[in-house]
Design an enzyme around this catalytic site. Structure first.
Site, PDB file in Angstrom:
ATOM      1  N   HIS A 201       0.820  -1.216   0.000  1.00  0.00           N
ATOM      2  CA  HIS A 201       0.000   0.000   0.000  1.00  0.00           C
ATOM      3  C   HIS A 201       0.860   1.276   0.000  1.00  0.00           C
ATOM      4  CE1 HIS A 201      -3.398  -2.592   1.145  1.00  0.00           C
ATOM      5  NE2 HIS A 201      -2.719  -3.006   2.193  1.00  0.00           N
TER       6      HIS A 201
HETATM    7  O1  RIB Z   1      -5.264   0.001   4.641  1.00  0.00           O
HETATM    8  C1  RIB Z   1      -3.868   0.000   4.448  1.00  0.00           C
HETATM    9  C2  RIB Z   1      -3.233   1.087   5.237  1.00  0.00           C
HETATM   10  O2  RIB Z   1      -3.478   0.881   6.632  1.00  0.00           O
HETATM   11  C3  RIB Z   1      -1.697   1.098   5.101  1.00  0.00           C
HETATM   12  O3  RIB Z   1      -1.216   2.403   5.262  1.00  0.00           O
HETATM   13  C4  RIB Z   1      -1.259   0.256   6.249  1.00  0.00           C
HETATM   14  O4  RIB Z   1       0.062   0.572   6.696  1.00  0.00           O
HETATM   15  C5  RIB Z   1      -2.256   0.647   7.303  1.00  0.00           C
HETATM   16  O5  RIB Z   1      -1.809   1.865   7.913  1.00  0.00           O
END
Ligand code: RIB
Ligand code: CA
Length: 315
Positions: free
Chosen positions: A245
């Site tokens: 992500h």
């Molecule tokens: O949903 C994914 C996000 O939530 C990413 O930033 C992960 O690190 C968590 O913070």
């Protein structure tokens, strides 16, 4: 000669994927000038996210980076964490030493405000990788900084992918929907990396082997982090590996051509318990609500992982 590198502040809740995003940034000094790293409560509580941020800086061999602790809970709600995804330390997977580098004494929100006021207006980009609590608190405390921010490039939200923490909400937005609402209504130029694109950035076995085969402490640690981090998504989605992500944010700043999206209206659900934290993206332009964010929907995944392996291989 003045550096051509883009000045950024990384706001983060490490988190294995945050760690990879930070390593990519610190490995790319010709592209990114990291003015500071601000920790926020999210994946794990603040005492761990600020410690993890320093662990990652030392893993990158950059113990001179300034790391600040920020808000330890959302603006108006109890903190929700994600140990079920990231493990109890937030950085489960590799066995990394406790940090020796200091935590800065200044509160992260004050660092964000002071830096935006000190740097030339329009030259600092904020890169939130967790809940938007620090960002919204800074905007509330110092409204004058909004016009001084060059851009906000954040990981959060979802449209086609809908939710990963509830059926309708992505974790970063869900944890602090009020902070997200303030941020998306700020008028600041925002680029959003939602689950729609991050779920296409999957660490397959071959891609993880490329990290491990770097043979460096950073490369091996990244492989161990994603080996741990992938369990949640593989069990839930049957995906081919962990979705990276947060590195989509720093990769976008280095090679924006890897990504495609649309400039649309995005609003945040803050009232309904059923859909709390949903990012209501008008992807098909069916409302007359003014566009306020560039919502990224796709990436060149092979190009993304090639960039990651090349840059992390430098550390
Ligand atoms: O949903 C994914 C996000 O939530 C990413 O930033 C992960 O690190 C968590 O913070
Ligand atoms: Ca994160």
């Amino acid at each position: 000669m003045a550096s051509l590198a883009r000045k950024i502040i990384i706001d983060t809740d490490p988190g294995q994927d945050d760690a990879v995003a930070i390593l990519l940034a610190l490995a790319s000094p010709e592209d990114l000038d990291v003015l500071g790293i601000t920790a926020v409560a999210g994946n794990v509580p603040l005492d761990l996210t600020q410690k993890n941020a320093r662990i990652i800086c030392e893993l990158a061999g950059k113990a001179d980076v300034k790391v600040f602790a920020g808000c330890d809970r959302p603006l108006g709600r109890d903190l929700v964490t994600a140990e079920h995804v990231h493990g109890k330390t937030g950085l489960d997977g590799p066995d990394l030493p406790d940090p020796k580098m200091p935590l800065q004494g200044q509160h992260a929100v004050d660092f964000i405000i002071d830096t935006l006021r000190a740097e030339r207006s329009g030259t600092v980009t904020l890169c939130p990788l967790g809940p938007l609590t620090n960002i919204a608190t800074a905007l509330q405390k110092a409204p004058d900084i909004a016009q001084r921010i060059q851009q906000i490039v954040l990981m959060g939200g979802a449209y086609f992918e809908v939710g990963n923490i509830t059926p309708t909400a992505e974790f970063n937005i869900y944890v602090d929907p009020e902070a997200a609402d303030i941020t998306f209504k700020s008028g600041i130029d925002i680029v959003v990396m939602p689950l729609d694109v991050t779920h296409k950035a999957l660490v397959t076995r071959a891609r993880n082997d490329a990290f491990r085969d770097l043979g460096t402490p950073a490369g091996i640690a990244v492989a161990q982090m994603t080996d741990f981090f992938e369990r949640f998504d593989k069990e839930k989605y049957g995906s081919a590996g962990a979705p990276l992500h947060d590195p989509c944010v720093t990769a976008y700043l280095i090679k924006p051509e890897l990504f495609t999206g649309r400039h649309v209206n995005v609003e945040i659900e803050t009232q309904s318990e059923l859909t709390l934290g949903m990012t209501v993206a008008d992807w098909w332009g069916v409302t007359d609500r003014a566009p306020n964010a560039t919502f990224i929907g796709d990436l060149d995944a092979d190009g993304f992982f090639a960039l990651l392996a090349e840059r992390i291989g430098r550390l």
